[in-house]
Design a protein around this motif. Structure first.
Motif, PDB file in Angstrom:
ATOM      1  N   SER A  80      34.846  26.596  56.366  1.00  0.00           N
ATOM      2  CA  SER A  80      35.960  26.277  55.481  1.00  0.00           C
ATOM      3  C   SER A  80      36.804  27.508  55.201  1.00  0.00           C
ATOM      4  O   SER A  80      38.042  27.448  55.216  1.00  0.00           O
ATOM      5  CB  SER A  80      35.425  25.689  54.181  1.00  0.00           C
ATOM      6  OG  SER A  80      36.459  25.505  53.258  1.00  0.00           O
ATOM      7  N   ILE A  81      36.154  28.623  54.953  1.00  0.00           N
ATOM      8  CA  ILE A  81      36.880  29.870  54.690  1.00  0.00           C
ATOM      9  C   ILE A  81      37.630  30.316  55.942  1.00  0.00           C
ATOM     10  O   ILE A  81      38.788  30.764  55.866  1.00  0.00           O
ATOM     11  CB  ILE A  81      35.911  30.958  54.185  1.00  0.00           C
ATOM     12  CG1 ILE A  81      35.387  30.586  52.789  1.00  0.00           C
ATOM     13  CG2 ILE A  81      36.592  32.319  54.147  1.00  0.00           C
ATOM     14  CD1 ILE A  81      34.259  31.469  52.293  1.00  0.00           C
ATOM     15  N   LYS A  82      37.024  30.201  57.111  1.00  0.00           N
ATOM     16  CA  LYS A  82      37.696  30.547  58.361  1.00  0.00           C
ATOM     17  C   LYS A  82      38.929  29.678  58.561  1.00  0.00           C
ATOM     18  O   LYS A  82      39.985  30.145  58.987  1.00  0.00           O
ATOM     19  CB  LYS A  82      36.753  30.374  59.552  1.00  0.00           C
ATOM     20  CG  LYS A  82      35.781  31.483  59.752  1.00  0.00           C
ATOM     21  CD  LYS A  82      34.976  31.224  61.009  1.00  0.00           C
ATOM     22  CE  LYS A  82      33.913  32.247  61.218  1.00  0.00           C
ATOM     23  NZ  LYS A  82      33.098  31.977  62.423  1.00  0.00           N
ATOM     24  N   PHE A  83      38.787  28.385  58.262  1.00  0.00           N
ATOM     25  CA  PHE A  83      39.911  27.466  58.393  1.00  0.00           C
ATOM     26  C   PHE A  83      41.058  27.896  57.480  1.00  0.00           C
ATOM     27  O   PHE A  83      42.225  27.924  57.888  1.00  0.00           O
ATOM     28  CB  PHE A  83      39.471  26.041  58.070  1.00  0.00           C
ATOM     29  CG  PHE A  83      40.588  25.059  58.085  1.00  0.00           C
ATOM     30  CD1 PHE A  83      41.111  24.610  59.293  1.00  0.00           C
ATOM     31  CD2 PHE A  83      41.133  24.585  56.894  1.00  0.00           C
ATOM     32  CE1 PHE A  83      42.152  23.693  59.316  1.00  0.00           C
ATOM     33  CE2 PHE A  83      42.174  23.670  56.912  1.00  0.00           C
ATOM     34  CZ  PHE A  83      42.687  23.227  58.117  1.00  0.00           C
ATOM     35  N   LYS A  84      40.711  28.237  56.227  1.00  0.00           N
ATOM     36  CA  LYS A  84      41.743  28.680  55.287  1.00  0.00           C
ATOM     37  C   LYS A  84      42.424  29.941  55.796  1.00  0.00           C
ATOM     38  O   LYS A  84      43.640  30.067  55.707  1.00  0.00           O
ATOM     39  CB  LYS A  84      41.130  28.936  53.908  1.00  0.00           C
ATOM     40  CG  LYS A  84      40.830  27.704  53.117  1.00  0.00           C
ATOM     41  CD  LYS A  84      40.277  28.085  51.748  1.00  0.00           C
ATOM     42  CE  LYS A  84      39.895  26.853  50.968  1.00  0.00           C
ATOM     43  NZ  LYS A  84      39.317  27.201  49.666  1.00  0.00           N
ATOM     44  N   ASN A  85      41.636  30.898  56.293  1.00  0.00           N
ATOM     45  CA  ASN A  85      42.206  32.162  56.746  1.00  0.00           C
ATOM     46  C   ASN A  85      43.061  31.976  57.996  1.00  0.00           C
ATOM     47  O   ASN A  85      44.108  32.606  58.135  1.00  0.00           O
ATOM     48  CB  ASN A  85      41.118  33.193  57.026  1.00  0.00           C
ATOM     49  CG  ASN A  85      40.524  33.747  55.766  1.00  0.00           C
ATOM     50  OD1 ASN A  85      41.144  33.712  54.708  1.00  0.00           O
ATOM     51  ND2 ASN A  85      39.295  34.262  55.860  1.00  0.00           N
ATOM     52  N   GLN A  86      42.647  31.141  58.922  1.00  0.00           N
ATOM     53  CA  GLN A  86      43.378  31.006  60.184  1.00  0.00           C
ATOM     54  C   GLN A  86      44.572  30.068  60.054  1.00  0.00           C
ATOM     55  O   GLN A  86      45.666  30.354  60.574  1.00  0.00           O
ATOM     56  CB  GLN A  86      42.464  30.499  61.276  1.00  0.00           C
ATOM     57  CG  GLN A  86      41.413  31.508  61.696  1.00  0.00           C
ATOM     58  CD  GLN A  86      40.438  30.943  62.728  1.00  0.00           C
ATOM     59  OE1 GLN A  86      40.510  29.765  63.041  1.00  0.00           O
ATOM     60  NE2 GLN A  86      39.577  31.801  63.220  1.00  0.00           N
ATOM     61  N   LEU A  88      45.897  28.351  57.023  1.00  0.00           N
ATOM     62  CA  LEU A  88      46.764  28.448  55.865  1.00  0.00           C
ATOM     63  C   LEU A  88      47.506  29.776  55.811  1.00  0.00           C
ATOM     64  O   LEU A  88      48.630  29.821  55.328  1.00  0.00           O
ATOM     65  CB  LEU A  88      45.958  28.224  54.598  1.00  0.00           C
ATOM     66  CG  LEU A  88      45.329  26.819  54.445  1.00  0.00           C
ATOM     67  CD1 LEU A  88      44.533  26.760  53.153  1.00  0.00           C
ATOM     68  CD2 LEU A  88      46.390  25.740  54.456  1.00  0.00           C
ATOM     69  N   ASP A  89      46.927  30.884  56.285  1.00  0.00           N
ATOM     70  CA  ASP A  89      47.625  32.185  56.267  1.00  0.00           C
ATOM     71  C   ASP A  89      48.747  32.202  57.270  1.00  0.00           C
ATOM     72  O   ASP A  89      49.741  32.931  57.084  1.00  0.00           O
ATOM     73  CB  ASP A  89      46.620  33.312  56.557  1.00  0.00           C
ATOM     74  CG  ASP A  89      45.741  33.617  55.347  1.00  0.00           C
ATOM     75  OD1 ASP A  89      46.082  33.177  54.242  1.00  0.00           O
ATOM     76  OD2 ASP A  89      44.718  34.310  55.525  1.00  0.00           O
ATOM     77  N   THR A  90      48.651  31.445  58.337  1.00  0.00           N
ATOM     78  CA  THR A  90      49.759  31.437  59.304  1.00  0.00           C
ATOM     79  C   THR A  90      50.943  30.641  58.798  1.00  0.00           C
ATOM     80  O   THR A  90      52.059  30.815  59.268  1.00  0.00           O
ATOM     81  CB  THR A  90      49.283  30.817  60.637  1.00  0.00           C
ATOM     82  OG1 THR A  90      48.798  29.512  60.394  1.00  0.00           O
ATOM     83  CG2 THR A  90      48.211  31.676  61.285  1.00  0.00           C
ATOM     84  N   LEU A  91      50.747  29.777  57.827  1.00  0.00           N
ATOM     85  CA  LEU A  91      51.850  29.008  57.266  1.00  0.00           C
ATOM     86  C   LEU A  91      52.752  29.841  56.364  1.00  0.00           C
ATOM     87  O   LEU A  91      53.907  29.554  56.187  1.00  0.00           O
ATOM     88  CB  LEU A  91      51.310  27.817  56.485  1.00  0.00           C
ATOM     89  CG  LEU A  91      50.565  26.742  57.283  1.00  0.00           C
ATOM     90  CD1 LEU A  91      50.016  25.685  56.327  1.00  0.00           C
ATOM     91  CD2 LEU A  91      51.486  26.099  58.296  1.00  0.00           C
ATOM     92  N   PHE A  92      52.207  30.915  55.765  1.00  0.00           N
ATOM     93  CA  PHE A  92      53.004  31.720  54.840  1.00  0.00           C
ATOM     94  C   PHE A  92      53.581  32.864  55.537  1.00  0.00           C
ATOM     95  O   PHE A  92      53.648  33.651  56.123  1.00  0.00           O
ATOM     96  CB  PHE A  92      52.155  32.176  53.644  1.00  0.00           C
ATOM     97  CG  PHE A  92      51.749  31.032  52.768  1.00  0.00           C
ATOM     98  CD1 PHE A  92      52.717  30.363  52.022  1.00  0.00           C
ATOM     99  CD2 PHE A  92      50.449  30.615  52.664  1.00  0.00           C
ATOM    100  CE1 PHE A  92      52.340  29.329  51.177  1.00  0.00           C
ATOM    101  CE2 PHE A  92      50.065  29.579  51.831  1.00  0.00           C
ATOM    102  CZ  PHE A  92      51.009  28.932  51.078  1.00  0.00           C
TER     103      PHE A  92
END
Length: 92
Positions: A80-86, A88-92
Motif C-alpha cells: 500500500s505504501i509503495k502504491f502511494k509513493n509510486q 500518487l507522487d507522480t500525480l503531483f
C-alpha cells in the motif's frame, strides 16, 4: 469328641501355617514391586517428556502462525505504501 478335636487341630495347623508369613515372602513381594517399578517409572518419565515436548511444539507452531499472519499484514501495508509513493507522487 476326640475325632472332632483332632479334625479341628488339623484345621488349625493348616490355617495357622497360611497366616504366618516369613521373611522370604516379604523379600519376594519387595523384589516383585521393585521389578514392576523398574518398568513402570521409565514409561511414565518418557510419556511425560513426550507430553512436554509436544506442548512446546504446539506453542512454537502458534507463534509461527502468528508471525506468518503479521508478515502478511505488514507485506500488504508495504504494498500500500509503495502504491502511494509510486502512483500518487507522480500525480503531483
Amino acid at each position: 469328641m476326640s475325632d472332632k478335636e483332632e479334625l479341628l487341630d488339623e484345621i488349625d495347623v493348616v490355617l495357622l501355617a497360611k497366616r504366618n508369613l516369613d521373611v522370604g515372602y516379604y523379600v519376594y513381594i519387595l523384589l516383585t514391586l521393585t521389578f514392576i517399578a523398574m518398568f513402570a517409572f521409565p514409561k511414565v518419565y518418557i510419556s511425560q517428556q513426550i507430553y512436554f515436548q509436544s506442548r512446546d511444539i504446539a506453542k512454537q507452531k502458534i507463534a509461527y502462525e502468528t508471525l506468518k499472519e503479521e508478515n502478511r499484514i505488514i507485506s500488504a501495508s508495504v504494498e500500500s505504501i509503495k502504491f502511494k509513493n509510486q502512483i500518487l507522487d507522480t500525480l503531483f
